[in-house]
Design a protein around this motif. Structure first.
Motif, PDB file in Angstrom:
ATOM      1  N   ARG A 138       6.759  -8.959   4.395  1.00 29.42           N
ATOM      2  CA  ARG A 138       6.835  -7.581   3.895  1.00 29.42           C
ATOM      3  C   ARG A 138       6.788  -7.533   2.368  1.00 29.42           C
ATOM      4  N   LEU A 139       7.514  -8.423   1.712  1.00 30.29           N
ATOM      5  CA  LEU A 139       7.509  -8.436   0.254  1.00 30.29           C
ATOM      6  C   LEU A 139       6.112  -8.706  -0.289  1.00 30.29           C
ATOM      7  N   LEU A 140       5.427  -9.698   0.281  1.00 31.66           N
ATOM      8  CA  LEU A 140       4.075 -10.004  -0.174  1.00 31.66           C
ATOM      9  C   LEU A 140       3.141  -8.831   0.088  1.00 31.66           C
ATOM     10  N   GLY A 141       3.320  -8.165   1.248  1.00 36.94           N
ATOM     11  CA  GLY A 141       2.505  -7.001   1.552  1.00 36.94           C
ATOM     12  C   GLY A 141       2.744  -5.843   0.601  1.00 36.94           C
ATOM     13  N   GLU A 142       3.956  -5.734   0.095  1.00 38.97           N
ATOM     14  CA  GLU A 142       4.272  -4.674  -0.860  1.00 38.97           C
ATOM     15  C   GLU A 142       3.783  -5.011  -2.267  1.00 38.97           C
ATOM     16  N   ILE A 143       3.875  -6.277  -2.632  1.00 39.58           N
ATOM     17  CA  ILE A 143       3.466  -6.698  -3.973  1.00 39.58           C
ATOM     18  C   ILE A 143       1.955  -6.605  -4.156  1.00 39.58           C
ATOM     19  N   THR A 144       1.211  -7.048  -3.160  1.00 39.18           N
ATOM     20  CA  THR A 144      -0.234  -7.246  -3.333  1.00 39.18           C
ATOM     21  C   THR A 144      -0.976  -6.012  -3.839  1.00 39.18           C
ATOM     22  N   PRO A 145      -0.819  -4.827  -3.216  1.00 41.19           N
ATOM     23  CA  PRO A 145      -1.595  -3.683  -3.722  1.00 41.19           C
ATOM     24  C   PRO A 145      -1.135  -3.168  -5.077  1.00 41.19           C
ATOM     25  N   THR A 146       0.074  -3.535  -5.510  1.00 38.15           N
ATOM     26  CA  THR A 146       0.514  -3.123  -6.848  1.00 38.15           C
ATOM     27  C   THR A 146      -0.110  -3.989  -7.929  1.00 38.15           C
ATOM     28  N   ILE A 147      -0.617  -5.145  -7.550  1.00 37.40           N
ATOM     29  CA  ILE A 147      -1.266  -6.055  -8.506  1.00 37.40           C
ATOM     30  C   ILE A 147      -2.779  -5.953  -8.409  1.00 37.40           C
ATOM     31  N   PHE A 148      -3.292  -5.961  -7.189  1.00 37.05           N
ATOM     32  CA  PHE A 148      -4.735  -5.783  -6.974  1.00 37.05           C
ATOM     33  C   PHE A 148      -5.007  -4.284  -6.817  1.00 37.05           C
ATOM     34  N   ARG A 149      -4.868  -3.548  -7.906  1.00 38.73           N
ATOM     35  CA  ARG A 149      -4.970  -2.086  -7.857  1.00 38.73           C
ATOM     36  C   ARG A 149      -6.403  -1.595  -7.704  1.00 38.73           C
TER      37      ARG A 149
ATOM     38  N   ARG B  28      13.603 -16.542   2.299  1.00 37.60           N
ATOM     39  CA  ARG B  28      14.335 -16.024   1.151  1.00 37.60           C
ATOM     40  C   ARG B  28      13.417 -15.644  -0.017  1.00 37.60           C
ATOM     41  N   VAL B  29      12.185 -15.355   0.294  1.00 33.89           N
ATOM     42  CA  VAL B  29      11.240 -14.997  -0.763  1.00 33.89           C
ATOM     43  C   VAL B  29      11.689 -13.766  -1.550  1.00 33.89           C
TER      44      VAL B  29
ATOM     45  N   VAL C  14      -9.372  -8.446  -0.741  1.00 34.74           N
ATOM     46  CA  VAL C  14      -8.079  -9.114  -0.644  1.00 34.74           C
ATOM     47  C   VAL C  14      -7.541  -8.958   0.776  1.00 34.74           C
ATOM     48  N   LEU C  15      -7.112 -10.070   1.368  1.00 33.59           N
ATOM     49  CA  LEU C  15      -6.482 -10.078   2.679  1.00 33.59           C
ATOM     50  C   LEU C  15      -5.048 -10.564   2.505  1.00 33.59           C
ATOM     51  N   ALA C  16      -4.072  -9.782   2.982  1.00 33.71           N
ATOM     52  CA  ALA C  16      -2.663 -10.101   2.795  1.00 33.71           C
ATOM     53  C   ALA C  16      -1.876  -9.516   3.961  1.00 33.71           C
ATOM     54  N   PRO C  17      -0.611  -9.907   4.135  1.00 37.89           N
ATOM     55  CA  PRO C  17       0.199  -9.288   5.199  1.00 37.89           C
ATOM     56  C   PRO C  17       0.328  -7.782   4.958  1.00 37.89           C
ATOM     57  N   HIS C  18       0.495  -7.029   6.033  1.00 35.62           N
ATOM     58  CA  HIS C  18       0.683  -5.588   5.865  1.00 35.62           C
ATOM     59  C   HIS C  18       2.123  -5.302   5.436  1.00 35.62           C
ATOM     60  N   ALA C  19       2.301  -4.219   4.705  1.00 40.22           N
ATOM     61  CA  ALA C  19       3.583  -3.934   4.063  1.00 40.22           C
ATOM     62  C   ALA C  19       4.676  -3.517   5.036  1.00 40.22           C
TER      63      ALA C  19
ATOM     64  N   HIS D 299      -8.892  -3.195  -6.037  1.00 39.23           N
ATOM     65  CA  HIS D 299      -9.553  -3.982  -5.006  1.00 39.23           C
ATOM     66  C   HIS D 299      -9.248  -3.407  -3.626  1.00 39.23           C
ATOM     67  N   PRO D 300     -10.172  -3.525  -2.692  1.00 41.83           N
ATOM     68  CA  PRO D 300      -9.835  -3.202  -1.304  1.00 41.83           C
ATOM     69  C   PRO D 300      -8.878  -4.253  -0.756  1.00 41.83           C
ATOM     70  N   VAL D 301      -7.735  -3.811  -0.266  1.00 35.72           N
ATOM     71  CA  VAL D 301      -6.715  -4.706   0.281  1.00 35.72           C
ATOM     72  C   VAL D 301      -6.552  -4.399   1.761  1.00 35.72           C
ATOM     73  N   LEU D 302      -6.779  -5.400   2.599  1.00 33.16           N
ATOM     74  CA  LEU D 302      -6.628  -5.258   4.042  1.00 33.16           C
ATOM     75  C   LEU D 302      -5.367  -6.000   4.469  1.00 33.16           C
ATOM     76  N   GLY D 303      -4.453  -5.289   5.117  1.00 37.46           N
ATOM     77  CA  GLY D 303      -3.209  -5.887   5.560  1.00 37.46           C
ATOM     78  C   GLY D 303      -3.326  -6.413   6.978  1.00 37.46           C
ATOM     79  N   TYR D 304      -3.156  -7.714   7.165  1.00 35.81           N
ATOM     80  CA  TYR D 304      -3.269  -8.298   8.501  1.00 35.81           C
ATOM     81  C   TYR D 304      -1.909  -8.341   9.183  1.00 35.81           C
ATOM     82  N   GLU D 305      -1.931  -8.539  10.481  1.00 31.52           N
ATOM     83  CA  GLU D 305      -0.701  -8.611  11.276  1.00 31.52           C
ATOM     84  C   GLU D 305      -0.449 -10.057  11.705  1.00 31.52           C
ATOM     85  N   VAL D 306       0.822 -10.426  11.766  1.00 32.76           N
ATOM     86  CA  VAL D 306       1.219 -11.765  12.169  1.00 32.76           C
ATOM     87  C   VAL D 306       2.034 -11.661  13.452  1.00 32.76           C
ATOM     88  N   LEU D 307       1.474 -12.151  14.542  1.00 39.12           N
ATOM     89  CA  LEU D 307       2.187 -12.136  15.824  1.00 39.12           C
ATOM     90  C   LEU D 307       3.402 -13.049  15.741  1.00 39.12           C
TER      91      LEU D 307
END
Length: 227
Positions: A119-130, A82-83, A106-111, A132-140
Motif C-alpha cells: 500500500r505504501l509503495l502504491g501511494e508513493i508511486t503516483p506522487t513521484i511519477f506525476r 515494516r516498510v 510505470v507498473l506498481a502495486p495498487h494503493a 507518467h501513466p501508472v498502472l496499479g497491479y494486484e497481488v494475490l
C-alpha cells in the motif's frame, strides 16, 4: 471491449515491495511488452529482500520474463512488513529511479492493497511519477482485498502458462505458502479474463490517464469503413 493502443514504449518502470510481487501482479503483461519490443529497457525496483536468496530469485524471474529486454534491477534491504517505518528511504528510492530513467509506463502495486508494504509503495508511486501513466497491479495473497480493476491485459492460455512456469521455478522459497500455487494464480487470471472477454487476463487499477484521440483510428481502411 474497446482496446486502447499505447504509443511506442521504450522504457518501463516496474516496482515491487517484495521479491515476487512484480511477477505475481504483472508478470505476464511485462513479458508481453518485452516480447513485442525487443529493445525495451526495464527499470525494476524492489524495496525488500536485498542480500538474500530472495534477491537471487528476483533476478532469475525478471531475466526469464523480460527476455531480450535490457533489465536494470535494484533490490533494497528494507525490513519486510515494516516498510512504512522507512518512508523516507522508500520514497527516495522511487524518486531515484525516476531521476535516473526516462520511462513511458510505470507498473506498481495498487494503493488500496491491504498489505502495508504494498500500500505504501502504491501511494508513493503516483506522487513521484506525476507525468507518467501508472498502472496499479494486484497481488494475490491471504487478505481478501482484491480491487475493482479498471484496465485489463488479455492473456492466452500459453501466456498464463509461461507466467506460472516462472513463478514455479524462480521462487522456490515461496512454495510453502498455501496461496502460492498454479491453481490460485490461474483462477484469478481466469476471473479477470471473464471480465474482459478473454481466456485470461491481468487486471490493473488506474486513477488517471490521458487520451490522445487526434491520431488516425486503427483498423479502418481509406474509405473510413471498419475492417
Amino acid at each position: 471491449m474497446n482496446p486502447l493502443h499505447p504509443g511506442l514504449l521504450q522504457e518501463v518502470a516496474v516496482l515491487g515491495a517484495h521479491c515476487d510481487d512484480i511477477a505475481i501482479g504483472c508478470g505476464a503483461t511485462l513479458q508481453l511488452i518485452c516480447r513485442a519490443r525487443p529493445g525495451l529497457t526495464v527499470r525494476a525496483l524492489v524495496l525488500t529482500g536485498g542480500s538474500s536468496v530472495r534477491a537471487d530469485e528476483e533476478h532469475a524471474a525478471l531475466s526469464a520474463l523480460c527476455g531480450p529486454a535490457s533489465v536494470h534491477l535494484t533490490v533494497l534491504d528494507l525490513p519486510d512488513g515494516r516498510v512504512p517505518e522507512h518512508f523516507a528511504e522508500a520514497k527516495d528510492a522511487v524518486a531515484g529511479l525516476r531521476d535516473d530513467s526516462d520511462v513511458d509506463l510505470v507498473l506498481a502495486p495498487h494503493a488500496g492493497d491491504a498489505h502495508q508494504d504494498h500500500r505504501l509503495l502504491g501511494e508513493i508511486t503516483p506522487t513521484i511519477f506525476r507525468d507518467h501513466p501508472v498502472l496499479g497491479y494486484e497481488v494475490l495473497k491471504w487478505e481478501s482485498d482484491l480491487p475493482r480493476t479498471t484496465l485489463y491485459q488479455p492473456l492466452s492460455a500459453a501466456d498464463i502458462d509461461d507466467k506460472l512456469q516462472v513463478l514455479r521455478t524462480c521462487y522456490p522459497s515461496q512454495a510453502g505458502h498455501d496461496w502460492f500455487d498454479d491453481e490460485a494464480f490461474r483462477g484469478l487470471a481466469r476471473l479477470r479474463g471473464v471480465q474482459c472477454r478473454a481466456p485470461y487476463a491481468e487486471g490493473f487499477v488506474t486513477d488517471k490517464l490521458t487520451l490522445d484521440l487526434s491520431s488516425p483510428s486503427r483498423g479502418r481502411d481509406q474509405e473510413g469503413e471498419s475492417r
